[in-house]
Design a protein around this motif. Structure first.
Motif, PDB file in Angstrom:
ATOM      1  N   LEU A 165       0.827  -1.214   0.000  1.00 28.27           N
ATOM      2  CA  LEU A 165       0.000   0.000   0.000  1.00 28.27           C
ATOM      3  C   LEU A 165       0.856   1.258   0.000  1.00 28.27           C
ATOM      4  N   ARG A 166       1.971   1.235   0.710  1.00 25.06           N
ATOM      5  CA  ARG A 166       2.888   2.382   0.715  1.00 25.06           C
ATOM      6  C   ARG A 166       3.537   2.567  -0.651  1.00 25.06           C
ATOM      7  N   LEU A 167       3.826   1.465  -1.338  1.00 25.47           N
ATOM      8  CA  LEU A 167       4.488   1.527  -2.651  1.00 25.47           C
ATOM      9  C   LEU A 167       3.546   1.881  -3.797  1.00 25.47           C
ATOM     10  N   ARG A 168       2.271   1.593  -3.619  1.00 27.26           N
ATOM     11  CA  ARG A 168       1.312   1.739  -4.728  1.00 27.26           C
ATOM     12  C   ARG A 168       1.361   3.107  -5.402  1.00 27.26           C
ATOM     13  N   PRO A 169       1.327   4.231  -4.675  1.00 33.42           N
ATOM     14  CA  PRO A 169       1.385   5.532  -5.370  1.00 33.42           C
ATOM     15  C   PRO A 169       2.677   5.717  -6.171  1.00 33.42           C
ATOM     16  N   LYS A 170       3.783   5.243  -5.623  1.00 30.63           N
ATOM     17  CA  LYS A 170       5.072   5.332  -6.318  1.00 30.63           C
ATOM     18  C   LYS A 170       5.053   4.506  -7.599  1.00 30.63           C
ATOM     19  N   LEU A 171       4.522   3.295  -7.515  1.00 34.58           N
ATOM     20  CA  LEU A 171       4.436   2.431  -8.687  1.00 34.58           C
ATOM     21  C   LEU A 171       3.596   3.090  -9.779  1.00 34.58           C
ATOM     22  N   LEU A 172       2.460   3.624  -9.414  1.00 34.52           N
ATOM     23  CA  LEU A 172       1.570   4.254 -10.390  1.00 34.52           C
ATOM     24  C   LEU A 172       2.163   5.541 -10.962  1.00 34.52           C
ATOM     25  N   ARG A 173       2.946   6.245 -10.170  1.00 33.80           N
ATOM     26  CA  ARG A 173       3.556   7.498 -10.603  1.00 33.80           C
ATOM     27  C   ARG A 173       4.772   7.250 -11.510  1.00 33.80           C
ATOM     28  N   GLU A 174       5.603   6.266 -11.172  1.00 32.66           N
ATOM     29  CA  GLU A 174       6.880   6.108 -11.861  1.00 32.66           C
ATOM     30  C   GLU A 174       6.879   5.096 -13.006  1.00 32.66           C
ATOM     31  N   LEU A 175       6.000   4.113 -12.958  1.00 33.41           N
ATOM     32  CA  LEU A 175       5.993   3.103 -14.018  1.00 33.41           C
ATOM     33  C   LEU A 175       5.175   3.582 -15.213  1.00 33.41           C
TER      34      LEU A 175
END
Length: 188
Positions: free
Chosen positions: A135-145
């Motif tokens: 859940l903590r990684l999800r925004p980063k994944l959606l933003r950077e990938l």
């Protein structure tokens, strides 16, 4: 020498719990939010198949441990790979294993915080972390990938408001594992 009474003898369960606690304490590196637990080989293979890894992919494994996912992606699927691991000892061990597997030229291992690592090169990201870390990684994944990038997680999903595109179950030894796949959607 007197023998302890039955009440004084530790039970096998108590000894097992004590050993597990001691072992678990040793596998949590300083700064790590998730303990190091190896992904079983059968699950690694199915994760990479579910992500449809190909030779032109760049596979990032976040919390790469001993590097088995990145090494398998390079050895078995021809991909390039990057392992991100907070424990420098595991990074060194991963590099050694990659050399022995003959893929040291196609994989990289870095000691870094997975929440700080730039993921924009990745076409596939693999995870075996925890529900809260996902859940903590999800925004980063959606933003950077980039849209179309694939994310595969062993046992932990991304919450009820981002359902996986596909879920499979993998039996290994006497345990069933869930493997989840998400495809990064187009940006709106």
């Amino acid at each position: 020498m007197t023998r302890p009474s039955k009440r004084q003898r530790p039970t096998r369960l108590a000894l097992l719990i004590a050993l597990l606690l001691v072992g678990a304490a040793g596998c949590l590196s300083p700064g790590a939010d998730v303990p190091y637990v190896q992904t079983p080989t059968d699950v690694v293979t199915e994760m990479l198949k579910l992500a449809a890894v190909k030779a032109d992919d760049v596979v990032y494994d976040l919390g790469s441990g001993d590097g088995r996912i990145v090494i398998a992606a390079a050895r078995d699927f021809g991909a390039r790979g990057v392992g991100i691991e907070i424990d420098p000892g595991l990074v060194a061990y991963s590099r050694e294993l990659a050399q022995k597997a003959g893929v040291g030229d196609r994989v990289t291992f870095r000691s870094d915080d997975l929440l700080e690592t730039n993921l924009s090169d990745a076409t596939v990201v693999t995870l075996y972390l925890s529900y809260s870390m996902n859940l903590r990684l999800r925004p980063k994944l959606l933003r950077e990938l980039r849209p179309g990038a694939r994310i595969v997680s062993h046992d932990f999903d991304m919450g009820v408001d981002w359902l996986p595109n596909q879920t499979i179950q993998v039996m290994w030894r006497d345990r069933m594992s869930n493997v989840f796949l998400w495809v990064v959607p187009p940006r709106s």
